[in-house]
Scaffold this motif. Sequence first.
Motif, short mmCIF file in Angstrom:
data_model
loop_
_atom_site.label_atom_id
_atom_site.label_comp_id
_atom_site.label_asym_id
_atom_site.label_seq_id
_atom_site.Cartn_x
_atom_site.Cartn_y
_atom_site.Cartn_z
N ILE A 20 -63.38 78.60 59.96
CA ILE A 20 -63.77 77.25 60.37
C ILE A 20 -64.32 76.48 59.17
CG2 ILE A 20 -65.42 75.90 61.75
CD1 ILE A 20 -65.29 78.22 63.84
N ILE A 21 -65.24 77.09 58.45
CA ILE A 21 -65.94 76.43 57.36
C ILE A 21 -65.01 76.08 56.21
CG2 ILE A 21 -67.67 76.84 55.54
CD1 ILE A 21 -69.24 78.46 57.74
N GLU A 22 -64.11 77.00 55.85
CA GLU A 22 -63.29 76.79 54.66
C GLU A 22 -62.11 75.84 54.89
OE1 GLU A 22 -62.65 80.59 52.70
OE2 GLU A 22 -64.60 80.33 51.71
N LYS A 23 -61.97 75.31 56.11
CA LYS A 23 -60.99 74.24 56.35
C LYS A 23 -61.56 72.89 55.91
CE LYS A 23 -58.66 76.41 60.23
NZ LYS A 23 -58.48 76.41 61.69
N HIS A 24 -62.79 72.91 55.45
CA HIS A 24 -63.53 71.71 55.04
C HIS A 24 -64.01 71.92 53.62
CE1 HIS A 24 -63.32 70.23 59.17
NE2 HIS A 24 -63.42 71.50 59.50
N PRO A 25 -64.69 70.94 53.01
CA PRO A 25 -65.08 71.10 51.61
C PRO A 25 -66.29 72.03 51.40
CG PRO A 25 -65.80 68.97 52.39
CD PRO A 25 -65.01 69.60 53.50
N TYR A 26 -66.19 73.23 51.98
CA TYR A 26 -67.23 74.25 51.83
C TYR A 26 -66.57 75.55 51.42
CZ TYR A 26 -70.19 70.98 54.36
OH TYR A 26 -70.90 69.87 54.73
N LYS A 27 -67.30 76.37 50.67
CA LYS A 27 -66.79 77.68 50.27
C LYS A 27 -67.82 78.73 50.68
CE LYS A 27 -64.92 80.42 46.56
NZ LYS A 27 -64.00 81.07 47.45
N VAL A 28 -67.36 79.74 51.40
CA VAL A 28 -68.22 80.87 51.77
C VAL A 28 -68.30 81.78 50.55
CG1 VAL A 28 -68.54 82.84 53.29
CG2 VAL A 28 -67.67 80.67 54.21
N ILE A 29 -69.48 81.86 49.95
CA ILE A 29 -69.63 82.65 48.72
C ILE A 29 -70.28 84.01 48.96
CG2 ILE A 29 -69.65 80.68 47.16
CD1 ILE A 29 -72.76 81.04 47.05
N GLY A 30 -70.68 84.24 50.22
CA GLY A 30 -71.29 85.53 50.51
C GLY A 30 -71.40 85.77 52.00
N GLU A 31 -71.49 87.05 52.35
CA GLU A 31 -71.66 87.45 53.74
C GLU A 31 -72.72 88.54 53.79
OE1 GLU A 31 -68.01 88.56 55.67
OE2 GLU A 31 -66.93 86.83 54.86
N ALA A 32 -73.44 88.58 54.90
CA ALA A 32 -74.46 89.61 55.11
C ALA A 32 -74.35 90.10 56.55
CB ALA A 32 -75.85 89.04 54.85
N LYS A 33 -74.52 91.41 56.74
CA LYS A 33 -74.40 91.97 58.10
C LYS A 33 -75.75 92.29 58.73
CE LYS A 33 -73.11 96.58 56.45
NZ LYS A 33 -72.90 96.40 55.03
N ASN A 34 -76.83 91.97 58.00
CA ASN A 34 -78.17 92.10 58.57
C ASN A 34 -79.12 91.17 57.82
OD1 ASN A 34 -79.52 93.59 56.30
ND2 ASN A 34 -78.02 95.18 56.84
N GLY A 35 -80.31 91.00 58.35
CA GLY A 35 -81.26 90.07 57.77
C GLY A 35 -81.73 90.45 56.38
N LEU A 36 -81.85 91.74 56.12
CA LEU A 36 -82.26 92.20 54.79
C LEU A 36 -81.22 91.81 53.75
CD1 LEU A 36 -84.32 93.77 53.11
CD2 LEU A 36 -83.06 95.86 53.67
N GLU A 37 -79.94 92.03 54.07
CA GLU A 37 -78.86 91.62 53.18
C GLU A 37 -78.85 90.11 52.99
OE1 GLU A 37 -74.93 92.91 54.21
OE2 GLU A 37 -75.45 95.03 54.09
N ALA A 38 -79.15 89.36 54.06
CA ALA A 38 -79.16 87.90 53.97
C ALA A 38 -80.18 87.42 52.94
CB ALA A 38 -79.46 87.29 55.34
N VAL A 39 -81.37 88.00 52.98
CA VAL A 39 -82.41 87.63 52.02
C VAL A 39 -81.97 87.98 50.60
CG1 VAL A 39 -84.80 88.03 51.28
CG2 VAL A 39 -84.26 87.81 53.73
N MET A 40 -81.44 89.18 50.42
CA MET A 40 -81.00 89.61 49.09
C MET A 40 -79.85 88.75 48.58
SD MET A 40 -81.60 93.80 49.36
CE MET A 40 -79.89 94.07 49.52
N GLN A 41 -78.88 88.46 49.46
CA GLN A 41 -77.74 87.61 49.06
C GLN A 41 -78.21 86.20 48.73
OE1 GLN A 41 -74.86 88.52 48.24
NE2 GLN A 41 -73.83 89.79 49.71
N TYR A 42 -79.18 85.69 49.49
CA TYR A 42 -79.69 84.35 49.20
C TYR A 42 -80.30 84.32 47.79
CZ TYR A 42 -82.08 79.98 49.08
OH TYR A 42 -82.49 78.75 48.67
N GLN A 43 -81.11 85.32 47.48
CA GLN A 43 -81.76 85.36 46.17
C GLN A 43 -80.72 85.45 45.05
OE1 GLN A 43 -84.45 88.68 47.38
NE2 GLN A 43 -85.97 87.50 46.23
#
Length: 125
Positions: A20-43
């Motif tokens: 859905i997102i990449e049909k628009h001017p956005y690029k998914v640069i990362g994915e996380a499968k839990n909240g801990l990964e989300a924090v680490m990926q954000y950093q």
Amino acid sequence: MKTVLIADDSTFMRKWLKQIIEKHPYKVIGEAKNGLEAVMQYQKLRPNIILMDIVMPKVNGLDALRKIIELDPCANVIISSSLATKNNVTSALQYGAKDFIVKPHFSGLIKVLDKIESEKNMPPL
């Protein structure tokens, strides 16, 4: 290009959101499968926007939201969950989420992303 991190424990949901997102001017640069990964990926990646589920293993989305906002008060986090209880929505917004999208109703997702991006680029009053 505007960048997005998707945090959701469902592989199917991450793939669907990415499509859905990449049909628009956005690029998914990362994915996380839990909240801990989300924090680490954000950093590590510092995306423009984080799209995050609430119910995830290790660290739930609300706790990950709090940690990300603690690290960067200007982070743009959108919570996306089927558990849109009054308590969850209120907590997410109080903790610093920019918006709350109820799964699987993503018809307004791009409008929310665009709104966050346009607000980010507005000069302060």
